[in-house]
Design an enzyme around this catalytic site. Structure first.
Site, PDB file in Angstrom:
ATOM      1  N   ASP A 121       0.834  -1.197   0.000  1.00  0.00           N
ATOM      2  CA  ASP A 121       0.000   0.000   0.000  1.00  0.00           C
ATOM      3  C   ASP A 121       0.875   1.256   0.000  1.00  0.00           C
ATOM      4  OD1 ASP A 121      -2.014   1.826   0.173  1.00  0.00           O
ATOM      5  OD2 ASP A 121      -2.489   1.449   2.287  1.00  0.00           O
ATOM      6  N   LYS A 163       1.532   7.942   1.005  1.00  0.00           N
ATOM      7  CA  LYS A 163       1.990   7.879   2.390  1.00  0.00           C
ATOM      8  C   LYS A 163       3.366   8.541   2.506  1.00  0.00           C
ATOM      9  CE  LYS A 163      -0.209   3.431   3.483  1.00  0.00           C
ATOM     10  NZ  LYS A 163      -1.077   3.822   4.598  1.00  0.00           N
ATOM     11  N   ASP A 204       0.211  -5.169   4.527  1.00  0.00           N
ATOM     12  CA  ASP A 204      -1.199  -4.814   4.331  1.00  0.00           C
ATOM     13  C   ASP A 204      -2.019  -5.965   3.752  1.00  0.00           C
ATOM     14  OD1 ASP A 204      -3.017  -2.879   4.958  1.00  0.00           O
ATOM     15  OD2 ASP A 204      -2.782  -1.712   3.129  1.00  0.00           O
ATOM     16  N   GLU A 216      -8.035   2.360   0.809  1.00  0.00           N
ATOM     17  CA  GLU A 216      -8.293   1.415  -0.280  1.00  0.00           C
ATOM     18  C   GLU A 216      -8.798   0.073   0.215  1.00  0.00           C
ATOM     19  OE1 GLU A 216      -5.389   1.817   1.170  1.00  0.00           O
ATOM     20  OE2 GLU A 216      -5.093  -0.303   1.629  1.00  0.00           O
ATOM     21  N   ARG A 271     -11.016  -0.783   2.417  1.00  0.00           N
ATOM     22  CA  ARG A 271     -12.478  -0.904   2.501  1.00  0.00           C
ATOM     23  C   ARG A 271     -13.096  -1.029   1.118  1.00  0.00           C
ATOM     24  NH1 ARG A 271     -12.650   4.543   5.806  1.00  0.00           N
ATOM     25  NH2 ARG A 271     -10.717   3.511   6.434  1.00  0.00           N
TER      26      ARG A 271
HETATM   27 MG    MG Z   1      -3.869  -0.105   3.479  1.00  0.00          MG
HETATM   28 MG    MG Z   2      -4.118   2.613   2.678  1.00  0.00          MG
END
Ligand code: MG
Ligand code: MG
Length: 500
Positions: free
Chosen positions: A273, A280, A291, A352, A354
């Site tokens: 991710d 990020k 992740d 992302e 969800r």
């Molecule tokens: Mg994530």
């Molecule tokens: Mg994320």
């Protein structure tokens, strides 16, 4: 490590290291007393110094110098007799094995810690094997020098002759513990692998191997099949990656499973991710190979459920994709349409998980499930709330909540109940779509759960946010550094209990 069971006086067992356990602040009796007599009072001397008191997870080493058949004697503390738990036993098994490994002992013999307590011999044996396998796990990564051979090679549980009546129960517990330990280690290795190796395709290949080895059926949907199912939320996330997404379906269908009692387990499989365009910061991106820890938990649990022949129809679903940046990657303010027709305004491309879970939750409905449990490293917010001590449990179904909490208690994989107040619904109202995928930072884990609820259209659904539990859990010898494999034992225990 190979495990076996024999019946003889434990202090007379032959091994590179003999492991005996003691409760805290108690007089010597049974095996330690017999060993002490043979050693001319060396254990009593040790206790009198106060260097070893039997405190939980305390460990000491004595050298019998021919007075016992074993070359080394490892003493492990169990803490106070009245506060003995399965988790104490798992930890005791782990510290004993870790000490033996440190000493490079190849063959181990051990008493069955906790036997004769209020805990059954079967559960003591299960806890021992879980703790031994989990504590002995090592990840060698891709180091070019060859890893040293696995030590210890063998561990023999030694029960006294008069315990023959426990043989079947102990063997049953040993088998369950080993299955759970090894399935957890499978999940750990998936999480520990770097993202260039642990791709969606690698998760799919792992699912195929599990299916082949343990008699599950497996199906992997590719991008075109996901398009046919209109999985617009999952595909939106996957758009930025040159490596295509995979949707993994593992199915355990035993002959004697009851009709209408299907359980679906869903694991979030973001193989890395970056955050997408809501990128990020570098420091918080580096850990993001974890992740897919929810996916790893479901794959491990499906292996264990199959090996233990749990009499229940169980389906494991893993939506797997990278969350990357490219000229085609999805953008903040885009509207995606999930497979149930709901439209989602993308506020953050970093929310992302969800989105991919949304389409998996919709897919689960086709099984008319009695219960659906999803597990995901969903939010940083749950780590702020609970730290590395528990995962958050979200459900509006009381029966499912109680069942999952009971499984958490039994396995030591903690869950803490979090709220799903309707207040959070307000925060994901969108001006341009049915809902939006982020509602701000405050209560972020709860908002994530309330978002998922829009796609879980069945009576019993629970969401587990394990973002704080995926790796580097502190101060517990059953969790060496790196991935924890959290969730494998929890999910398997939940399913085993549900099948009873
Ligand atoms: Mg994530
Ligand atoms: Mg994320």
């Amino acid at each position: 490590m190979q495990f076996s069971l024999i019946f003889q006086a434990p202090h007379l067992a032959q091994a590179d290291a003999l492991i005996l356990s003691m409760y805290e602040d108690e007089a010597l009796h049974k095996s330690p007393a017999a060993a002490d007599a043979a050693l001319g009072g060396a254990i009593a001397d040790l206790l009198s110094t106060g260097d070893f008191t039997g405190k939980a997870s305390q460990v000491a080493v004595l050298y019998p110098r021919g007075a016992l058949p074993a070359r080394r004697l490892i003493l492990v503390g169990l803490g106070k007799r009245e506060s003995l738990t399965l988790d104490t036993l798992r930890r005791a098994a782990a510290v004993g094995v870790q000490k033996a490994r440190e000493l490079k002992a190849k063959s181990l013999a051990s008493t069955l810690h906790g036997r004769g307590s209020a805990l059954s011999a079967e559960s003591c044996a299960q806890a021992y094997l879980e703790g031994a396998v989990l504590g002995n796990y090592q990840y060698h990564g891709q180091k070019s020098s060859a890893p040293s051979p696995e030590l210890p090679e063998t561990l023999t549980l030694v029960l006294p002759e008069d315990a023959q009546g426990d043989k079947e129960a102990v063997e049953r517990g040993m088998n369950i513990g080993q299955v759970l330990g090894e399935a957890t280690c499978l999940a750990r290795t998936l999480v520990n692998l770097p993202p260039n190796l642990c791709t969606p395709q690698h998760l799919a290949e792992t699912a195929r191997q599990i299916a082949q080895q343990h008699g599950l059926s497996v199906q992997v949907l590719d991008r075109a099949e996901m398009e046919a199912l209109k999985m617009g939320a999952l595909l939106g996330v996957a758009r930025g990656s040159a490596i295509p997404p995979q949707f993994i379906i593992l199915e355990h269908q035993p002959e004697r499973a009851a009709e209408g009692k299907t359980i679906v387990l869903i694991g979030k499989g973001i193989t890395f991710d970056t955050g997408g365009y809501s990128i990020k910061p570098a420091d918080s991106m580096v850990a993001m190979k974890n992740d897919m820890a929810g996916a790893a938990a479901v794959l491990g649990a499906m292996q264990a459920i199959a090996e233990l022949k749990v009499p229940r129809h169980v389906v494991g679903l893993v939506p797997a994709t990278f969350n990357m940046i490219s000229g085609e990657a999805y953008l903040p303010s885009e509207v995606l349409t999930a497979s149930n027709g709901k439209t989602i305004e993308v506020i953050s491309t970093d929310a992302e998980g969800r989105l991919i879970l949304a389409d998996a939750l919709v897919y689960a409905a086709r099984y008319k499930p009695a219960a659906v449990v999803d597990i995901a490293t969903l939010t940083g917010s749950i780590v702020v709330a609970l730290g590395n001590a528990a995962a958050g449990l979200f459900t509006t179904n009381n029966e499912l909540r109680e069942a999952l909490l009971a499984a958490a208690e039994a396995t030591g994989e903690r869950l803490w109940t979090m709220p799903m107040y309707s207040d959070y619904e307000k925060l994901i109202e969108s001006k341009t779509a049915d809902i939006k995928n982020s509602g701000g930072r405050h209560g972020g884990a709860c908002i994530g759960a309330v978002f998922l609820k829009h796609f879980a259209d069945y009576p019993a659904w629970a969401h587990i946010d394990m973002a704080g539990m995926a790796d580097d859990l502190p101060n517990n010898p059953i969790y060496p550094s790196g991935a924890s494999g959290y969730g494998v034992r929890l999910l398997t225990e939940y399913v085993r209990r549900a099948a009873q």
